[in-house]
Design a protein around this motif. Structure first.
Motif, PDB file in Angstrom:
ATOM      1  N   GLU A   1      -2.666   9.721 -13.028  1.00 55.82           N
ATOM      2  CA  GLU A   1      -3.361   9.343 -13.463  1.00 55.82           C
ATOM      3  C   GLU A   1      -4.365  11.487 -13.917  1.00 55.82           C
ATOM      4  OE1 GLU A   1      -6.572   7.158 -12.473  1.00 55.82           O
ATOM      5  OE2 GLU A   1      -5.729   5.171 -12.246  1.00 55.82           O
ATOM      6  N   ARG A   2      -4.402  11.811 -13.540  1.00 57.21           N
ATOM      7  CA  ARG A   2      -4.762  13.448 -13.594  1.00 57.21           C
ATOM      8  C   ARG A   2      -3.297  14.218 -14.217  1.00 57.21           C
ATOM      9  NH1 ARG A   2      -6.544  13.669  -8.357  1.00 57.21           N
ATOM     10  NH2 ARG A   2      -4.605  14.758  -7.844  1.00 57.21           N
TER      11      ARG A   2
ATOM     12  N   LEU B   1       0.103  15.428  -1.009  1.00 56.50           N
ATOM     13  CA  LEU B   1      -0.179  13.751  -1.336  1.00 56.50           C
ATOM     14  C   LEU B   1       0.377  13.401  -0.163  1.00 56.50           C
ATOM     15  CD1 LEU B   1       1.711  12.950  -4.983  1.00 56.50           C
ATOM     16  CD2 LEU B   1      -0.599  11.845  -3.855  1.00 56.50           C
TER      17      LEU B   1
ATOM     18  N   GLU C   1      -1.095   6.466  -7.097  1.00 53.90           N
ATOM     19  CA  GLU C   1      -1.836   7.069  -8.719  1.00 53.90           C
ATOM     20  C   GLU C   1      -2.910   6.895  -9.245  1.00 53.90           C
ATOM     21  OE1 GLU C   1      -2.926   2.779  -7.776  1.00 53.90           O
ATOM     22  OE2 GLU C   1      -0.834   1.764  -7.809  1.00 53.90           O
ATOM     23  N   ARG C   2      -4.071   7.639  -8.178  1.00 52.99           N
ATOM     24  CA  ARG C   2      -4.986   8.765  -8.520  1.00 52.99           C
ATOM     25  C   ARG C   2      -4.319  10.120  -9.175  1.00 52.99           C
ATOM     26  NH1 ARG C   2      -7.645   7.112  -3.708  1.00 52.99           N
ATOM     27  NH2 ARG C   2      -6.995   8.978  -2.814  1.00 52.99           N
ATOM     28  N   ALA C   3      -3.639  10.311  -8.302  1.00 50.94           N
ATOM     29  CA  ALA C   3      -2.646  11.656  -9.301  1.00 50.94           C
ATOM     30  C   ALA C   3      -1.960  11.653 -10.598  1.00 50.94           C
ATOM     31  CB  ALA C   3      -1.454  12.450  -7.395  1.00 50.94           C
TER      32      ALA C   3
ATOM     33  N   ASP D   1       0.941  -0.941  -0.067  1.00 50.80           N
ATOM     34  CA  ASP D   1      -0.483  -0.154  -0.470  1.00 50.80           C
ATOM     35  C   ASP D   1       0.645   0.988  -0.368  1.00 50.80           C
ATOM     36  OD1 ASP D   1      -2.659  -1.787  -0.179  1.00 50.80           O
ATOM     37  OD2 ASP D   1      -2.466  -1.782   1.644  1.00 50.80           O
TER      38      ASP D   1
ATOM     39  N   ARG E   1       0.039   4.848  -1.501  1.00 51.44           N
ATOM     40  CA  ARG E   1       0.411   4.344  -3.071  1.00 51.44           C
ATOM     41  C   ARG E   1      -1.326   4.596  -3.954  1.00 51.44           C
ATOM     42  NH1 ARG E   1       2.249   0.075  -6.273  1.00 51.44           N
ATOM     43  NH2 ARG E   1       3.508  -0.425  -4.524  1.00 51.44           N
ATOM     44  N   ALA E   2      -2.458   5.262  -3.542  1.00 48.34           N
ATOM     45  CA  ALA E   2      -3.276   5.274  -4.183  1.00 48.34           C
ATOM     46  C   ALA E   2      -3.777   6.308  -3.897  1.00 48.34           C
ATOM     47  CB  ALA E   2      -4.896   4.318  -3.256  1.00 48.34           C
ATOM     48  N   PRO E   3      -3.323   7.360  -3.887  1.00 40.68           N
ATOM     49  CA  PRO E   3      -3.207   8.753  -3.943  1.00 40.68           C
ATOM     50  C   PRO E   3      -2.413   9.048  -5.052  1.00 40.68           C
ATOM     51  CG  PRO E   3      -3.692   8.625  -1.296  1.00 40.68           C
ATOM     52  CD  PRO E   3      -3.518   6.856  -1.925  1.00 40.68           C
TER      53      PRO E   3
END
Length: 64
Positions: free
Chosen positions: A59-60, A38, A55-57, A9, A51-53
């Motif tokens: 993608e944006r 982050l 990865e979202r950043a 994670d 990890r999740a935030p």
């Protein structure tokens, strides 16, 4: 309920920077200047990013 730390994670600064399209030095500079929001934790001398935030950043296109 206690939190279960799962290594998968979290990302090192180098791993997070790579996903964001930055150098590790640029990500460190952004963090120290307060320009990078982050979620992260410091464990000794190591900084780990969730990890999740990241990865979202990525993608944006937030690293650009």
């Amino acid at each position: 309920m206690p939190y279960e730390f799962r290594a998968e994670d979290w990302l090192t600064t180098a791993q997070a920077a790579e996903l964001l399209g930055l150098s590790a030095g640029s990500l460190r500079a952004r963090r120290s200047e307060g320009r990078e929001r982050l979620p992260h934790i410091r464990v000794g001398n190591t900084v780990l990013y969730q990890r999740a935030p990241v990865e979202r950043a990525a993608e944006r296109g937030a690293g650009q």
